[in-house]
Write a protein that holds these residues in place. Structure first.
Motif: not given
Length: 354
Positions: A126-132, A155-160, A163-164
Motif C-alpha cells: 500500500v505504501l509503495a503506491s502512496e509513495l508514488d 524507502a522505495r527499494t525496501h517497500l518494493e 511487497a513483491e
C-alpha cells in the motif's frame, strides 16, 4: 521532531464516502490519527487496549475487541486503514499526503526513514503506491536535496522488495467467526492489580497480542513487536500461571510463517520472529521470578506456622527447644517417654540383658 497534535482535515466531513461511515468507525479513525505512536509515514504499532480506552463512552463502557476487529475490517474495505496482525502494524493510508509531510523537508526525511523500517509486506504494498503519489519538494540546499533523494531511493527499494508478489485484494486482517477474547474489564486507576513487570512496548495493548500491550508503551519498541504479546494456542498453559483474570500464557517463539519449522532448522533473518523471541524470553524471566516468589512464600508460611506453635507453647524456649531437644509442644510427652523407657528397661531386665 515528534508529533504534538493530529490534523482533522475539513474535507473529511464533507466527503460523502467518509461521512457515510458508521459513526464508531469515524471516531476510531480519529483515535488512530491522535496516537503519539503514529509516525510520519502513517504507521503505528497495534495498541488495541489503548484504542479501546480512547473510545469509551460516558458510562465508561469500552467496545469489545471483537467490535474493534469489525470496525477495522470495515475501514480496510474502504481503504482508510490497513492492519497487519502478523507484524502488529497499522497504517492510516493517506496520512503522508493529507498531513502534507512533503512540505517540510525534515519531516519528509523522517517519513522516508520510517518507510524503510516497515515490516509488513501488506502495508509495504500500500505504501509503495502512496509513495508514488507523494510529490518530492524542491529545496535550495543541495545537501538536503541529496539526503531526500537517497532516503527516497532507500524507502522505495525496501517497500518494493518487501511487497513483491503481495498484491490486493488482501485477506481481511480479522476473519469473522473467531471467538471473542475474554473481556478483561477496564478499572479506574488505583483499582487495578499491579502488573508483574512493566508492560513493554506500546502495547496492548492487545492485538494479536498483547503482550501488550501495551499496555503502557515503551518508546524502544520496534514497530510490530507488540504482536508478540499474545499466544495463539489456547491449549498451552504456563507452568506457573498468572492471576485468574490475567493469565500469562506462554507466547510462541517464532512467527506464524516459521513456527512449524523443525527446531534444528535455522530460521532466516525475520523481524517478527525476533519480536516473538524477545516476548518469549520476557515470559521465561517472569516464570522464573514467579517460581522463586512462590517458593519464598511457601518457606515464609512454614516459618510463620512454626513461630505460631512456639509462641503458643509454654514448654520450649523462643527457639523451639526444650531440654536441648526440638520441642514437640506436647505437655504429656515427657510422661509418656518416661513410661515407655521404664517398660523397655523392664523387658530387658527380664531377659537378662540389662
Amino acid at each position: 521532531m515528534p508529533r504534538e497534535f493530529a490534523k482533522a482535515w475539513f474535507s473529511m466531513f464533507t466527503d460523502d464516502d467518509f461521512a457515510c461511515q458508521d459513526s464508531g468507525d469515524k471516531w476510531l479513525y480519529m483515535v488512530l490519527l491522535g496516537q503519539p505512536a503514529l509516525n510520519y509515514a502513517g504507521v503505528q504499532p497495534m495498541n488495541m487496549r489503548r484504542w479501546q480506552r480512547a473510545m469509551r463512552d460516558v458510562s465508561g463502557t469500552v467496545p469489545s475487541e471483537a467490535e474493534m476487529h469489525v470496525r477495522l475490517n470495515r475501514m480496510e474495505r474502504r481503504r482508510y486503514v490497513f492492519v497487519d496482525p502478523d507484524t502488529g502494524e497499522t497504517l492510516v493510508r493517506t496520512f503522508m499526503r493529507s498531513d502534507g509531510v512533503a512540505r517540510q523537508p525534515n519531516v519528509l526525511k523522517s517519513a522516508l526513514r520510517a518507510l524503510a523500517h516497515v515490516e509488513s509486506p501488506k502495508l509495504a504494498s500500500v505504501l509503495a503506491s502512496e509513495l508514488d503519489q507523494l510529490v518530492m519538494p524542491e529545496v535550495k540546499s543541495d545537501k538536503v536535496a541529496d539526503d531526500i533523494a537517497a532516503l527516497n531511493g532507500a524507502a522505495r527499494t525496501h517497500l518494493e522488495g518487501l511487497a513483491e508478489g503481495f498484491a490486493e485484494p488482501f485477506p481481511e486482517p480479522f476473519p469473522e467467526g473467531l471467538p471473542e477474547p475474554l473481556a478483561e474489564g477496564f478499572q479506574r486507576p488505583g483499582e487495578t492489580e499491579p502488573f508483574p513487570e512493566p508492560f513493554p512496548e506500546g502495547l496492548e495493548e492487545g492485538s494479536v497480542v498483547v503482550q501488550v500491550g501495551v499496555v503502557s508503551t515503551d518508546p524502544a519498541l520496534k514497530v510490530g513487536e507488540y504482536a508478540c504479546a499474545r499466544d495463539d494456542d489456547p491449549t498451552k498453559t504456563p507452568s506457573i500461571p498468572g492471576s485468574a483474570t490475567n493469565p500469562d500464557h506462554e507466547p510462541p517463539s517464532r512467527c506464524t510463517e516459521h513456527r512449524d519449522l523443525p527446531a534444528d532448522v535455522r530460521v532466516p533473518p525475520c523481524g517478527p520472529c525476533a519480536n516473538f523471541r524477545k516476548a518469549h524470553e520476557r515470559w521465561t524471566e517472569r516464570q522464573s521470578r514467579r517460581a522463586a516468589e512462590l517458593r519464598r512464600a511457601e518457606l515464609d508460611a512454614v516459618a510463620a506456622a512454626r513461630k505460631a506453635e512456639i509462641d503458643a507453647c509454654d514448654l520450649c524456649d523462643d527457639t523451639g527447644y526444650r531440654n536441648r531437644r526440638v520441642c514437640d509442644h506436647d505437655p504429656d510427652s515427657d510422661e509418656r517417654n518416661a513410661r515407655g523407657a521404664a517398660e523397655v528397661r523392664s523387658v530387658l531386665a527380664e531377659k537378662g540383658i540389662a
